[in-house]
Design an enzyme around this catalytic site. Sequence first.
Site, PDB file in Angstrom:
ATOM      1  CB  CYS A 382      -0.993  -0.059   1.161  1.00 45.08           C
ATOM      2  SG  CYS A 382      -2.466   0.929   0.819  1.00 45.08           S
ATOM      3  CG  HIS A 508      -3.700  -3.730   3.027  1.00 53.09           C
ATOM      4  ND1 HIS A 508      -2.767  -3.238   3.901  1.00 53.09           N
ATOM      5  CD2 HIS A 508      -4.319  -2.659   2.488  1.00 53.09           C
ATOM      6  CE1 HIS A 508      -2.816  -1.912   3.908  1.00 53.09           C
ATOM      7  NE2 HIS A 508      -3.761  -1.539   3.051  1.00 53.09           N
ATOM      8  CD  GLU A 510      -1.312  -6.414   5.012  1.00 55.07           C
ATOM      9  OE1 GLU A 510      -1.046  -6.648   3.813  1.00 55.07           O
ATOM     10  OE2 GLU A 510      -1.575  -5.259   5.418  1.00 55.07           O
TER      11      GLU A 510
END
Length: 549
Positions: A382, A508, A510
Amino acid sequence: MAKYIFVTGGVTSSLGKGIIAASLAKLLQARGFKTTIQKFDPYINVDPGTMNPYEHGECYVTEDGAETDLDLGHYERFLNIFTSQVNNVTTGSIYQTVINREREGAYLGKTVQVIPHITDEIKRRMQLLGETNNYDIIVTEIGGTVGDIESLPFIEAVRQLQWELPDEDCLVLHLTLIPYLKAAKELKTKPTQHSVKLLSENGVHPDILICRTEHPLGDEIKRKIALFCNVKLDSVIEAADASTIYEVPMAMLKEQLDVTVLKKLNITSYNEPELGKWKDFLEKLKRPRNKVTIGLIGKYIELQDAYKSILESFIHAGAMNDCKVQVVNVHSEFITEDNVGEKLRELDGLLVAPGFGFRGVEGKVIAVKYARENNLPFFGICLGMQMAAIEFARNVLGITDADSTEMRADTQNPVIDMMEEQKKITIKGGTMRLGSYPCHIKENTLAHRIYGKTDISERHRHRWEFNNAYLNRFENAGMIASGLNTASGLVEIMELPSHPFFIGVQYHPELKSTVENPHPIFVHFIKASKEFAEAKNSIKNPLLQSEMI
Ligand code: GLN
């Protein structure tokens, strides 16, 4: 009909209610029950999206774009399921609904009160998932600690539900602490007794006690807790400190928490727990054969919860690579041209973290430059991708004043600019580009090798984007957009094909890494870092190098 398990906490915060709830849900899922978890948070913010990471840790984003508590991340990572907007409820969102309804005149002239109106809305939300999704079991974590003023309406709602539902459909677990007094060399049960008493005064009696402890409880202490807290002996569960949160489901299995729960829910037929993948993961996690050192460049590094999902994704990806991932936190505010070499020299990979605002961004740009010039594996998430674009513009394209309008509103070269639809937004809460969007990946790129397919979808949380007016210049100079949102043209992935591993993503990843499905970018990033470390070591050790030849 779904059965409900509520998890409350006593004595102190930070006992790991989220992990206990997720571990129990994992075991029930492993025994064949369709299980989900939800969290009820007592604060007045409508969601944690407007809170500073220092206040609240990471803001976790679901597929459907809800900004939620980081415990939902644990739920998804443990259960390998998606959660949604419905899985996280706050006092703020309850009041918002009730007050909106009051303004519509829906209460027909009545005085609107905490009981019954707020508690009715809490109960409605507690049962929402159960009514719509064919779940067998719904675990509900009640945030906060019993005795807090804020959580009283939640406890009252649990009390009413326990009364309304059949006995075998509703269960309350209470997580407490059994402290060890070093001077007395004793485990102390009194705080737990008080906590249970407090809960009982509010009309809720726990069915099962889960006792966090640094030392084994032993039969004596268990019996004492059972007697004075008025629960059965097999309902006192020891939760000893674990070396990793991923051990906790196995520890709860050993304590037979799942079997005790099923018995109380009057469920008599269930499977042996199917935990093969989980055990394989734990085995690899405990016995890594290699080690890599990854630099996490961020500005909230004092607070590890701010990067929770990134750190967990490293653990998943490390296990996949038989590799221990040692994360070195580097504060971006203190990285300068002069000290960057010294700060990043020992690293095998560099991750530039997401973030907001001006503080610390210049250090991130300097760190990206170091990784680009030294062939150090680079992964930008990001804001990390946005900083990589600014670095490339400044140092390769020679656009020395390139910037993001987030950092400098009047920049002449807005390589990163606010998304058009964001420009008219004035309200902060829940208005970013949030949740899952599709991304099309170009073939023969690093991104394509990583994902092994051309169409993916990932979760987002941002207002700024790469400015496509600069794309040709970037691509001509060797930085390509390898992933795009085809509907809007928004650049989702940027990479440098001339570099061994250099990738920045606007989304994102993750948020989608789980124990059973580690995220492919993290897995490939750790692999590239491992190769970088091996190459570095073989140069340091020429003997090894000659042997390898
Ligand atoms: N602040 C940047 C934006 O809003 C990046 C956000 C992030 O890193 N999550 O676009």
